[in-house]
Motif scaffolding. Structure first.
Motif, PDB file in Angstrom:
ATOM      1  N   TYR A  88       0.845  -1.199   0.000  1.00 37.57           N
ATOM      2  CA  TYR A  88       0.000   0.000   0.000  1.00 37.57           C
ATOM      3  C   TYR A  88       0.880   1.250   0.000  1.00 37.57           C
ATOM      4  N   LEU A  95      -6.757   1.145  -1.064  1.00 36.98           N
ATOM      5  CA  LEU A  95      -7.423   1.120   0.235  1.00 36.98           C
ATOM      6  C   LEU A  95      -8.361  -0.069   0.478  1.00 36.98           C
ATOM      7  N   GLY A 133     -12.388  12.984  16.894  1.00 43.43           N
ATOM      8  CA  GLY A 133     -12.386  13.535  15.533  1.00 43.43           C
ATOM      9  C   GLY A 133     -11.773  12.605  14.503  1.00 43.43           C
ATOM     10  N   VAL A 135     -11.568   8.816  12.695  1.00 44.40           N
ATOM     11  CA  VAL A 135     -12.295   7.548  12.513  1.00 44.40           C
ATOM     12  C   VAL A 135     -11.375   6.384  12.131  1.00 44.40           C
ATOM     13  N   HIS A 136     -10.093   6.650  12.000  1.00 38.03           N
ATOM     14  CA  HIS A 136      -9.168   5.590  11.550  1.00 38.03           C
ATOM     15  C   HIS A 136      -8.935   4.588  12.683  1.00 38.03           C
ATOM     16  N   ASP A 137      -9.587   3.421  12.575  1.00 34.66           N
ATOM     17  CA  ASP A 137      -9.495   2.505  13.721  1.00 34.66           C
ATOM     18  C   ASP A 137      -8.845   1.157  13.407  1.00 34.66           C
ATOM     19  N   THR A 181      -4.739   6.126  19.645  1.00 36.12           N
ATOM     20  CA  THR A 181      -4.319   6.040  18.249  1.00 36.12           C
ATOM     21  C   THR A 181      -4.790   7.300  17.527  1.00 36.12           C
ATOM     22  N   THR A 185      -3.019  14.669  11.755  1.00 32.99           N
ATOM     23  CA  THR A 185      -2.274  15.703  12.474  1.00 32.99           C
ATOM     24  C   THR A 185      -3.236  16.670  13.177  1.00 32.99           C
ATOM     25  N   GLY A 211       0.022   5.340  15.988  1.00 34.23           N
ATOM     26  CA  GLY A 211      -0.784   5.730  14.829  1.00 34.23           C
ATOM     27  C   GLY A 211       0.033   6.622  13.926  1.00 34.23           C
ATOM     28  N   GLY A 212      -0.299   6.553  12.624  1.00 26.85           N
ATOM     29  CA  GLY A 212       0.478   7.235  11.595  1.00 26.85           C
ATOM     30  C   GLY A 212       0.821   8.696  11.867  1.00 26.85           C
ATOM     31  N   ALA A 231       1.945  -2.012  16.580  1.00 24.61           N
ATOM     32  CA  ALA A 231       0.883  -2.502  17.455  1.00 24.61           C
ATOM     33  C   ALA A 231       1.435  -3.520  18.457  1.00 24.61           C
TER      34      ALA A 231
HETATM   35  C1  B12 Z   1      -7.723   3.523   5.776  1.00 24.75           C
HETATM   36  C2  B12 Z   1      -7.734   5.046   5.712  1.00 24.75           C
HETATM   37  C3  B12 Z   1      -8.968   5.678   5.814  1.00 24.75           C
HETATM   38  C4  B12 Z   1     -10.277   4.919   6.046  1.00 24.75           C
HETATM   39  C5  B12 Z   1     -10.349   4.566   7.541  1.00 24.75           C
HETATM   40  C6  B12 Z   1     -11.075   3.252   7.774  1.00 24.75           C
HETATM   41  C7  B12 Z   1     -10.892   2.796   9.200  1.00 24.75           C
HETATM   42  N1  B12 Z   1     -11.917   2.137   9.689  1.00 24.75           N
HETATM   43  O1  B12 Z   1      -9.864   2.995   9.842  1.00 24.75           O
HETATM   44  C8  B12 Z   1     -11.337   6.002   5.625  1.00 24.75           C
HETATM   45  C9  B12 Z   1     -11.638   5.842   4.156  1.00 24.75           C
HETATM   46  C10 B12 Z   1     -12.642   6.001   6.407  1.00 24.75           C
HETATM   47  C11 B12 Z   1     -10.530   7.290   5.804  1.00 24.75           C
HETATM   48  C12 B12 Z   1     -11.111   8.524   5.966  1.00 24.75           C
HETATM   49  C13 B12 Z   1     -10.387   9.715   6.030  1.00 24.75           C
HETATM   50  N2  B12 Z   1      -9.041   9.871   5.874  1.00 24.75           N
HETATM   51 CO1  B12 Z   1      -7.816   8.362   5.833  1.00 24.75          CO
HETATM   52  N3  B12 Z   1      -6.478   7.089   5.553  1.00 24.75           N
HETATM   53  C14 B12 Z   1      -6.516   5.793   5.555  1.00 24.75           C
HETATM   54  C15 B12 Z   1      -5.118   5.244   5.223  1.00 24.75           C
HETATM   55  C16 B12 Z   1      -5.113   4.914   3.750  1.00 24.75           C
HETATM   56  C17 B12 Z   1      -4.631   4.023   5.968  1.00 24.75           C
HETATM   57  C18 B12 Z   1      -4.693   4.136   7.495  1.00 24.75           C
HETATM   58  C19 B12 Z   1      -4.506   2.770   8.101  1.00 24.75           C
HETATM   59  O2  B12 Z   1      -5.473   2.126   8.483  1.00 24.75           O
HETATM   60  N4  B12 Z   1      -3.250   2.286   8.152  1.00 24.75           N
HETATM   61  C20 B12 Z   1      -2.948   0.928   8.610  1.00 24.75           C
HETATM   62  C21 B12 Z   1      -2.915   0.892  10.149  1.00 24.75           C
HETATM   63  C22 B12 Z   1      -2.602  -0.538  10.596  1.00 24.75           C
HETATM   64  O3  B12 Z   1      -1.892   1.771  10.555  1.00 24.75           O
HETATM   65  P1  B12 Z   1      -1.931   2.638  11.910  1.00 24.75           P
HETATM   66  O4  B12 Z   1      -3.299   2.953  12.328  1.00 24.75           O
HETATM   67  O5  B12 Z   1      -0.934   3.744  11.795  1.00 24.75           O
HETATM   68  O6  B12 Z   1      -1.402   1.588  12.999  1.00 24.75           O
HETATM   69  C23 B12 Z   1      -0.095   1.051  13.002  1.00 24.75           C
HETATM   70  C24 B12 Z   1       0.883   1.760  13.927  1.00 24.75           C
HETATM   71  O7  B12 Z   1       0.759   3.148  13.864  1.00 24.75           O
HETATM   72  C25 B12 Z   1       0.589   1.144  15.264  1.00 24.75           C
HETATM   73  N5  B12 Z   1      -0.327   1.782  16.194  1.00 24.75           N
HETATM   74  C26 B12 Z   1      -1.506   2.393  15.979  1.00 24.75           C
HETATM   75  N6  B12 Z   1      -2.044   2.795  17.132  1.00 24.75           N
HETATM   76  C27 B12 Z   1      -1.223   2.433  18.120  1.00 24.75           C
HETATM   77  C28 B12 Z   1      -1.322   2.581  19.494  1.00 24.75           C
HETATM   78  C29 B12 Z   1      -0.302   2.080  20.302  1.00 24.75           C
HETATM   79  C30 B12 Z   1      -0.415   2.215  21.767  1.00 24.75           C
HETATM   80  C31 B12 Z   1       0.815   1.427  19.723  1.00 24.75           C
HETATM   81  C32 B12 Z   1       1.875   0.881  20.566  1.00 24.75           C
HETATM   82  C33 B12 Z   1       0.911   1.288  18.329  1.00 24.75           C
HETATM   83  C34 B12 Z   1      -0.108   1.780  17.550  1.00 24.75           C
HETATM   84  O8  B12 Z   1       0.083  -0.141  14.984  1.00 24.75           O
HETATM   85  C35 B12 Z   1      -0.200  -0.328  13.602  1.00 24.75           C
HETATM   86  C36 B12 Z   1       0.791  -1.262  12.931  1.00 24.75           C
HETATM   87  O9  B12 Z   1       1.429  -2.107  13.763  1.00 24.75           O
HETATM   88  C37 B12 Z   1      -4.215   6.489   5.554  1.00 24.75           C
HETATM   89  C38 B12 Z   1      -2.893   6.572   4.768  1.00 24.75           C
HETATM   90  C39 B12 Z   1      -1.716   6.107   5.564  1.00 24.75           C
HETATM   91  N7  B12 Z   1      -0.621   5.885   4.885  1.00 24.75           N
HETATM   92  O10 B12 Z   1      -1.747   5.989   6.786  1.00 24.75           O
HETATM   93  C40 B12 Z   1      -5.179   7.652   5.273  1.00 24.75           C
HETATM   94  C41 B12 Z   1      -5.000   8.952   6.078  1.00 24.75           C
HETATM   95  C42 B12 Z   1      -4.717   8.645   7.545  1.00 24.75           C
HETATM   96  N8  B12 Z   1      -6.320   9.573   5.936  1.00 24.75           N
HETATM   97  C43 B12 Z   1      -6.281  10.860   5.817  1.00 24.75           C
HETATM   98  C44 B12 Z   1      -7.407  11.715   5.663  1.00 24.75           C
HETATM   99  C45 B12 Z   1      -7.116  13.172   5.436  1.00 24.75           C
HETATM  100  C46 B12 Z   1      -8.720  11.206   5.747  1.00 24.75           C
HETATM  101  C47 B12 Z   1     -10.017  11.989   5.610  1.00 24.75           C
HETATM  102  C48 B12 Z   1     -10.062  13.369   6.261  1.00 24.75           C
HETATM  103  C49 B12 Z   1     -10.323  12.056   4.111  1.00 24.75           C
HETATM  104  C50 B12 Z   1     -11.471  12.954   3.722  1.00 24.75           C
HETATM  105  N9  B12 Z   1     -11.098  14.062   3.115  1.00 24.75           N
HETATM  106  O11 B12 Z   1     -12.626  12.623   3.988  1.00 24.75           O
HETATM  107  C51 B12 Z   1     -11.033  11.033   6.270  1.00 24.75           C
HETATM  108  C52 B12 Z   1     -11.012  11.279   7.805  1.00 24.75           C
HETATM  109  C53 B12 Z   1     -12.230  11.137   8.490  1.00 24.75           C
HETATM  110  C54 B12 Z   1     -11.952  11.312   9.987  1.00 24.75           C
HETATM  111  N10 B12 Z   1     -12.572  12.294  10.592  1.00 24.75           N
HETATM  112  O12 B12 Z   1     -11.184  10.586  10.569  1.00 24.75           O
HETATM  113  C55 B12 Z   1      -4.848  11.370   5.840  1.00 24.75           C
HETATM  114  C56 B12 Z   1      -4.465  12.082   7.151  1.00 24.75           C
HETATM  115  C57 B12 Z   1      -3.557  13.283   6.877  1.00 24.75           C
HETATM  116  C58 B12 Z   1      -3.050  13.894   8.120  1.00 24.75           C
HETATM  117  N11 B12 Z   1      -1.762  13.831   8.302  1.00 24.75           N
HETATM  118  O13 B12 Z   1      -3.757  14.441   8.909  1.00 24.75           O
HETATM  119  C59 B12 Z   1      -4.037  10.071   5.502  1.00 24.75           C
HETATM  120  C60 B12 Z   1      -2.618  10.027   6.103  1.00 24.75           C
HETATM  121  C61 B12 Z   1      -3.984   9.977   3.949  1.00 24.75           C
HETATM  122  C62 B12 Z   1      -3.132  11.079   3.338  1.00 24.75           C
HETATM  123  N12 B12 Z   1      -1.894  10.800   3.001  1.00 24.75           N
HETATM  124  O14 B12 Z   1      -3.570  12.180   3.163  1.00 24.75           O
HETATM  125  N13 B12 Z   1      -9.198   7.033   5.767  1.00 24.75           N
END
Ligand code: B12
Length: 258
Positions: A88, A95, A133, A135-137, A181, A185, A211-212, A231
């Protein structure tokens, strides 16, 4: 001045992995990344394909061959999800693929837990949430699933959780660890608010954040924050607390990069 021909530049891009040597389909790119172990390979592949039933069948085959179900979470399911995340990030898959794979992986974690005979006694409570605020879960769901698999009693507050709801839950449940998480930003500042409100109440619970959107520098700016990149760090942090490391500075010493 450098005098490079187009074919030289192509060569340089391939050499530094900026461009692929040949055009590959997503499936071929995934094939290159799967682990070679014959029991782990089909699990990783089924995660990539988002096929829940195939994940379960492949897990059962590995269990039948002697693998411990609980070990398969880290050694196979997380490895498969790693392939998906890498593809990805490289723009090879999209996605919906990530979301289907995440569901297949969470289902796989539940299956491994159901097959574990040594059901651990609860090691204690952990409250998990996604910032107000936001929804990324997907990441939070992995964190909660891994904590449960490691024997913690998880109170999952869900996503887009108001700061005051987090404070109420921590006050009521008195967890050994709170996790947060944030993927945006704009939402990560809720963690600082939670920190300040907890300290006002004299509650000094370690607050593991990931979280990212967040990084170690940001999380180190508030007193209770402990950064976790993966995670899989969440159960490790909880285990360290259970083993007696409750001081935030000591947890940072153990889990932050120096
Ligand atoms: C999937 C996704 C969505 C899905 C979410 C579905 C869901 N149920 O989560 C949907 C389509 C709904 C979505 C919506 C939006 N999204 Co979005 N989304 C993503 C995407 C593509 C992937 C995120 C993800 O799930 N990653 C995989 C998981 C596994 O990663 P993670 O959460 O970071 O977790 C890892 C680690 O961080 C860690 N971790 C996480 N939490 C914790 C906690 C602890 C304690 C520990 C130890 C570790 C840990 O563990 C995991 C791996 O081991 C990202 C792009 C990206 N590269 O991140 C954009 C992204 C996060 N989204 C973004 C945006 C802007 C939005 C929207 C505003 C879009 C819009 N204009 O409508 C909306 C937001 C709505 C809202 N209010 O939240 C931006 C955020 C930009 C920013 N920096 O603020 C991103 C970065 C895309 C981009 N490049 O612009 N999105």
């Amino acid at each position: 001045m450098l005098d490079l021909k187009l074919e030289d530049i192509d060569g340089i891009l391939v050499r530094y992995n900026v461009a692929l040597e040949k055009e590959m389909t997503p499936d071929e790119a995934a094939e290159e990344l799967y682990p070679k172990d014959e029991l782990i390979y089909p699990i990783a592949k089924a995660i990539y394909e988002g096929e829940e039933d195939d994940v379960v069948d492949a897990l059962q085959a590995a269990i039948d061959a002697g693998k411990k179900p609980i070990d398969l979470i880290d050694d196979a399911l997380m490895v498969g999800m790693g392939v998906v995340t890498q593809l990805y990030d490289e723009g090879v898959i999209f996605l919906p693929n990530v979301m289907m794979s995440a569901d297949a992986m969470l289902n796989g974690i539940e299956y491994c837990k159901s097959k574990t005979t040594e059901v651990p006694e609860s090691k204690g409570k952990v409250v998990c949430h996604v910032a107000e605020g936001d929804v990324h879960d997907i990441g939070k769901n992995i964190v909660a699933a891994l904590l449960r698999a490691a024997g913690y009693d998880v109170i999952d507050l869900g996503r887009d959780v108001p700061v005051d709801e987090v404070i109420q839950a921590v006050t009521k449940e008195k967890p050994l660890l709170l996790t947060g998480t944030a993927l945006m930003t704009t939402t990560m500042y809720a963690f600082k608010e939670i920190n300040d409100k907890l300290l006002e109440k004299g509650i000094k619970v370690p607050f593991a954040c990931g979280g990212g959107a967040v990084n170690q520098d940001f999380v180190s700016q508030y007193d209770l924050g402990v950064y976790g990149e993966e995670a899989a760090d969440a159960p490790k942090i909880a285990d360290a607390i259970v083993a007696g490391t409750t001081d935030i500075a000591a947890l940072r010493e153990e889990f932050h990069k120096h």
